[in-house]
Design a protein around this motif. Structure first.
Motif, PDB file in Angstrom:
ATOM      1  N   ARG A 186       0.954  -1.266   0.006  1.00 39.39           N
ATOM      2  CA  ARG A 186       0.058   0.107  -0.007  1.00 39.39           C
ATOM      3  C   ARG A 186       0.917   0.961   0.131  1.00 39.39           C
ATOM      4  O   ARG A 186       1.900   1.338   0.863  1.00 39.39           O
ATOM      5  CB  ARG A 186      -0.957  -0.051   1.111  1.00 39.39           C
ATOM      6  CG  ARG A 186      -0.244  -0.359   2.570  1.00 39.39           C
ATOM      7  CD  ARG A 186      -1.346  -0.151   3.712  1.00 39.39           C
ATOM      8  NE  ARG A 186      -0.858  -0.450   5.054  1.00 39.39           N
ATOM      9  CZ  ARG A 186      -0.806  -1.733   5.525  1.00 39.39           C
ATOM     10  NH1 ARG A 186      -1.647  -2.825   4.959  1.00 39.39           N
ATOM     11  NH2 ARG A 186      -0.385  -1.990   6.618  1.00 39.39           N
ATOM     12  N   HIS A 187       0.449   2.152  -0.627  1.00 40.02           N
ATOM     13  CA  HIS A 187       1.291   3.238  -0.830  1.00 40.02           C
ATOM     14  C   HIS A 187       0.275   4.719  -1.058  1.00 40.02           C
ATOM     15  O   HIS A 187      -0.957   4.598  -1.439  1.00 40.02           O
ATOM     16  CB  HIS A 187       2.096   3.284  -2.146  1.00 40.02           C
ATOM     17  CG  HIS A 187       1.327   3.175  -3.383  1.00 40.02           C
ATOM     18  ND1 HIS A 187       0.957   1.634  -3.910  1.00 40.02           N
ATOM     19  CD2 HIS A 187       0.848   3.821  -4.420  1.00 40.02           C
ATOM     20  CE1 HIS A 187       0.330   1.607  -4.838  1.00 40.02           C
ATOM     21  NE2 HIS A 187       0.315   2.863  -5.287  1.00 40.02           N
ATOM     22  N   ILE A 188       0.801   5.923  -0.845  1.00 36.12           N
ATOM     23  CA  ILE A 188       0.498   7.136  -1.168  1.00 36.12           C
ATOM     24  C   ILE A 188       1.250   7.856  -2.285  1.00 36.12           C
ATOM     25  O   ILE A 188       2.266   8.200  -2.100  1.00 36.12           O
ATOM     26  CB  ILE A 188       0.330   7.950   0.149  1.00 36.12           C
ATOM     27  CG1 ILE A 188      -0.296   7.401   1.050  1.00 36.12           C
ATOM     28  CG2 ILE A 188      -0.232   9.180  -0.112  1.00 36.12           C
ATOM     29  CD1 ILE A 188      -0.387   7.958   2.591  1.00 36.12           C
ATOM     30  N   HIS A 189       0.391   8.538  -3.314  1.00 36.05           N
ATOM     31  CA  HIS A 189       1.018   9.175  -4.332  1.00 36.05           C
ATOM     32  C   HIS A 189       1.012  10.552  -4.039  1.00 36.05           C
ATOM     33  O   HIS A 189      -0.039  11.110  -3.620  1.00 36.05           O
ATOM     34  CB  HIS A 189       0.170   8.853  -5.802  1.00 36.05           C
ATOM     35  CG  HIS A 189       0.155   7.462  -6.222  1.00 36.05           C
ATOM     36  ND1 HIS A 189       1.212   7.176  -7.273  1.00 36.05           N
ATOM     37  CD2 HIS A 189      -0.506   6.382  -6.150  1.00 36.05           C
ATOM     38  CE1 HIS A 189       1.104   6.014  -7.574  1.00 36.05           C
ATOM     39  NE2 HIS A 189       0.147   5.327  -7.138  1.00 36.05           N
ATOM     40  N   VAL A 190       2.224  11.186  -4.197  1.00 29.93           N
ATOM     41  CA  VAL A 190       2.247  12.749  -3.454  1.00 29.93           C
ATOM     42  C   VAL A 190       2.925  13.222  -4.450  1.00 29.93           C
ATOM     43  O   VAL A 190       3.753  12.661  -4.902  1.00 29.93           O
ATOM     44  CB  VAL A 190       3.185  12.568  -2.089  1.00 29.93           C
ATOM     45  CG1 VAL A 190       3.238  13.941  -1.675  1.00 29.93           C
ATOM     46  CG2 VAL A 190       2.384  11.900  -0.822  1.00 29.93           C
ATOM     47  N   ALA A 209      -4.247   7.859  -1.950  1.00 31.25           N
ATOM     48  CA  ALA A 209      -3.797   6.553  -1.462  1.00 31.25           C
ATOM     49  C   ALA A 209      -4.241   5.567  -1.970  1.00 31.25           C
ATOM     50  O   ALA A 209      -5.307   5.421  -2.237  1.00 31.25           O
ATOM     51  CB  ALA A 209      -4.221   6.600   0.139  1.00 31.25           C
ATOM     52  N   HIS A 210      -3.519   4.505  -2.182  1.00 26.72           N
ATOM     53  CA  HIS A 210      -3.911   2.999  -2.837  1.00 26.72           C
ATOM     54  C   HIS A 210      -3.741   1.964  -2.050  1.00 26.72           C
ATOM     55  O   HIS A 210      -2.696   1.598  -1.592  1.00 26.72           O
ATOM     56  CB  HIS A 210      -2.853   3.001  -4.273  1.00 26.72           C
ATOM     57  CG  HIS A 210      -3.184   3.802  -5.238  1.00 26.72           C
ATOM     58  ND1 HIS A 210      -2.753   3.965  -6.489  1.00 26.72           N
ATOM     59  CD2 HIS A 210      -4.369   4.709  -5.367  1.00 26.72           C
ATOM     60  CE1 HIS A 210      -3.261   4.819  -7.184  1.00 26.72           C
ATOM     61  NE2 HIS A 210      -4.524   5.364  -6.715  1.00 26.72           N
ATOM     62  N   ILE A 211      -4.824   1.374  -1.650  1.00 27.59           N
ATOM     63  CA  ILE A 211      -4.925   0.169  -1.048  1.00 27.59           C
ATOM     64  C   ILE A 211      -5.632  -0.805  -1.997  1.00 27.59           C
ATOM     65  O   ILE A 211      -6.226  -0.601  -2.820  1.00 27.59           O
ATOM     66  CB  ILE A 211      -5.687   0.151   0.347  1.00 27.59           C
ATOM     67  CG1 ILE A 211      -7.236   0.851   0.268  1.00 27.59           C
ATOM     68  CG2 ILE A 211      -4.881   1.435   1.126  1.00 27.59           C
ATOM     69  CD1 ILE A 211      -7.943   0.736   1.473  1.00 27.59           C
TER      70      ILE A 211
HETATM   71 ZN   LIG Z   1      -0.864   3.404  -6.890  1.00 23.45          ZN
END
Ligand SMILES: [Zn+2]
Length: 189
Positions: free
Chosen positions: A120-124, A168-170
């Motif tokens: 899981r990650h957050i694109h900033v 945010a991508h989960i």
């Molecule tokens: Zn992503």
């Protein structure tokens, strides 16, 4: 700091060589819908994943073509397919498991590696407030609170690039664990 939560269903990224192998020479993916990240799109093309005698059908291909073919599934999918997979960051495919990809025309492509459960990650974007507090590759806690379940997702990777838009991508397992059924924002801390 608030961030919109986007739930990634299982999907496939293909390199141009694999697109042409599965769909035909000089084939281009057809855009069905733009995604939140600039230039990324959901295509009309769908594939089946096969491992031994286990299958998951109708998996969307995302475009544009990537450098390496990558299959992103959930832990639940991995169990269903009896695939030993790992949680990895996108693009980190060394020593990951392969599978067979089947096109609608029945053409089969065996990939030696590339099946992952995406971390899981957050694109900033560098212009976002969040970029003042973290550097690329840092991890944060992401709190999601729905009506009946609240969840703190630790070890959420912050990814910073001027090509990104804040989101945010989960995956679907994480979304279900949090009881997400509608548009929702999480809190980063
Ligand atoms: Zn992503």
């Amino acid at each position: 700091m608030k961030v919109k939560i986007e739930v990634s269903a299982r999907h496939i990224h293909l390199c141009q060589k694999d697109i042409e192998f599965l769909f035909g020479k000089n084939y281009k993916l057809n855009i069905k819908r733009e995604l939140s990240q600039p230039e990324q799109f959901l295509s009309n093309e769908k594939l089946t994943i096969q491992n031994q005698n286990y299958f998951i059908e109708n998996i969307s291909v995302l475009g544009p073509a990537r450098e390496k073919t990558q299959v992103e599934i959930s832990m639940t999918d991995a169990r269903k397919l009896k695939i030993n997979t790992e949680i990895r960051e996108s693009g980190d495919l060394v020593n990951t498991t392969g599978c067979i990809l089947i096109a609608p025309n029945k053409k089969k492509l065996q990939i030696a590696q590339g099946v992952i459960v995406a971390k899981r990650h957050i694109h900033v974007n560098p212009n976002d407030e969040i970029a003042k507090f973290f550097k690329n590759g840092d991890e944060c806690n992401l709190k999601i609170k729905t009506k009946f379940r609240s969840l703190i997702l630790g070890q959420t990777v912050i990814r910073i690039s001027d090509k990104f838009r804040l989101a945010a991508h989960i995956d679907t397992d994480e979304a279900n664990a949090a009881g997400i059924t509608e548009e929702i924002f999480g809190e980063i801390f």
